[in-house]
Design a protein around this motif. Structure first.
Motif, PDB file in Angstrom:
ATOM      1  N   PHE A  90      -3.343  -9.263   7.204  1.00  0.00           N
ATOM      2  CA  PHE A  90      -3.856 -10.018   8.355  1.00  0.00           C
ATOM      3  C   PHE A  90      -2.759 -10.199   9.401  1.00  0.00           C
ATOM      4  O   PHE A  90      -2.493 -11.302   9.869  1.00  0.00           O
ATOM      5  CB  PHE A  90      -4.423 -11.374   7.913  1.00  0.00           C
ATOM      6  N   ASN A  91      -2.126  -9.026   9.760  1.00  0.00           N
ATOM      7  CA  ASN A  91      -1.048  -9.037  10.750  1.00  0.00           C
ATOM      8  C   ASN A  91       0.038 -10.061  10.409  1.00  0.00           C
ATOM      9  O   ASN A  91       0.452 -10.868  11.225  1.00  0.00           O
ATOM     10  CB  ASN A  91      -1.611  -9.272  12.153  1.00  0.00           C
ATOM     11  N   ALA A  92       0.472  -9.989   9.157  1.00  0.00           N
ATOM     12  CA  ALA A  92       1.597 -10.775   8.629  1.00  0.00           C
ATOM     13  C   ALA A  92       1.303 -12.265   8.516  1.00  0.00           C
ATOM     14  O   ALA A  92       2.212 -13.067   8.305  1.00  0.00           O
ATOM     15  CB  ALA A  92       2.864 -10.539   9.445  1.00  0.00           C
ATOM     16  N   GLN A  93       0.040 -12.677   8.623  1.00  0.00           N
ATOM     17  CA  GLN A  93      -0.300 -14.084   8.401  1.00  0.00           C
ATOM     18  C   GLN A  93      -0.203 -14.436   6.915  1.00  0.00           C
ATOM     19  O   GLN A  93       0.051 -15.586   6.551  1.00  0.00           O
ATOM     20  CB  GLN A  93      -1.705 -14.381   8.928  1.00  0.00           C
ATOM     21  N   LYS A  94      -0.418 -13.437   6.060  1.00  0.00           N
ATOM     22  CA  LYS A  94      -0.261 -13.619   4.619  1.00  0.00           C
ATOM     23  C   LYS A  94       0.910 -12.757   4.171  1.00  0.00           C
ATOM     24  O   LYS A  94       0.957 -11.557   4.459  1.00  0.00           O
ATOM     25  CB  LYS A  94      -1.545 -13.202   3.890  1.00  0.00           C
ATOM     26  N   LYS A  95       1.862 -13.366   3.459  1.00  0.00           N
ATOM     27  CA  LYS A  95       3.073 -12.656   3.072  1.00  0.00           C
ATOM     28  C   LYS A  95       3.430 -12.951   1.614  1.00  0.00           C
ATOM     29  O   LYS A  95       3.146 -14.032   1.111  1.00  0.00           O
ATOM     30  CB  LYS A  95       4.256 -13.080   3.955  1.00  0.00           C
ATOM     31  N   ALA A  96       4.070 -11.975   0.974  1.00  0.00           N
ATOM     32  CA  ALA A  96       4.593 -12.174  -0.369  1.00  0.00           C
ATOM     33  C   ALA A  96       5.625 -11.089  -0.644  1.00  0.00           C
ATOM     34  O   ALA A  96       5.675 -10.070   0.047  1.00  0.00           O
ATOM     35  CB  ALA A  96       3.481 -12.125  -1.413  1.00  0.00           C
TER      36      ALA A  96
END
Length: 254
Positions: A36-42
């Protein structure tokens, strides 16, 4: 102590460093996962190692069938030497089955076969969310010429034929994928090549029999372990020992 390398560019999943030879770059694969265009990261331990090996496998296969690309050789577990290219600011998307945004836009059930492979483009700009653009936009803004677009479609469909066959042979359905295209100049002569990477980060992959997702949708939609999904793809392609259970410390087959 090794000399500090010059960083050229850092993206969400890779870093580009100055290459060891003229006209080359070193592409380093990170363990970062974004959606989501770097809205979710891990951070997924070992992901970069696998994607480096998988991209090498696919780019080498493309070279063997005459599809030009930027790959030269793998350097180590996380890095590969690539040709320096002038990237066209487009993501080239090829869809074989409805999934993701096209299913939402057209009100289709995911997994519905499309009448034929569909090629579309998005403008590479994270701040804008990589918006979809038409060929008219591409030509009007000078991102590529009509001849470039004709050649891009031809390249994309050849990649699709190759990947579809490779994946189907190991029981995986290629739903869609995206690639980037770059220009390489030799004097006044310009040619287009496949660039960036080809990996489960850039493809939608479903098990033929069960429909199980074996790609980054596992991370996007919280469907389970991304490491297990990517490991399964590598195992089926013969790149990992059959008894591998995770990729935190991958044992890859050369």
């Amino acid at each position: 102590m090794a000399p500090r390398r010059k960083k050229i560019y850092e993206g969400k999943a890779k870093i580009l460093y100055e290459g060891t030879e003229p006209g080359t770059l070193i592409q380093y694969f990170k363990d970062d996962a974004t959606a989501f265009n770097a809205q979710k990261k891990a951070t997924i331990e070992g992901k970069g190692v696998l994607n480096n090996r998988l991209s090498e496998y696919f780019m080498t296969g493309l070279t063997n069938i005459g599809v030009p690309n930027h790959f030269i050789r793998r350097i180590n577990m996380r890095e590969q030497l690539i040709r320096q290219v002038e990237i066209i600011p487009l993501e080239v998307i090829v869809r074989n089955f409805a999934a993701g945004s096209i299913a939402k836009r057209l009100g289709m059930d995911e997994g519905t076969p499309l009448p034929r492979p569909i090629v579309e483009y998005s403008y590479k700009n994270d701040e804008l969310g990589d918006p979809f653009v038409s060929e008219e936009y591409v030509i009007a803004f000078g991102w590529a010429s009509q001849q470039d677009l004709d050649d891009i479609v031809s390249l994309a469909l050849r990649v699709n034929d190759f990947l579809s066959g490779v994946f189907f042979g190991v029981g995986i359905k290629l739903i869609d994928f995206k690639i980037e295209i770059g220009r390489i100049w030799d004097g006044d002569f310009m040619r287009l090549v496949v660039a960036d990477e080809i990996s489960p980060d850039s493809c939608r992959l479903w098990d033929v029999k069960t429909g199980q997702k074996l790609d980054k949708d596992v991370f996007r939609r919280d469907l389970g372990s991304l490491t297990d999904a990517y490991t399964e793809v590598a195992r089926r392609l013969g790149l990992m020992p059959a008894n591998t259970t995770n990729i935190s410390k991958p044992t890859l087959i050369n």
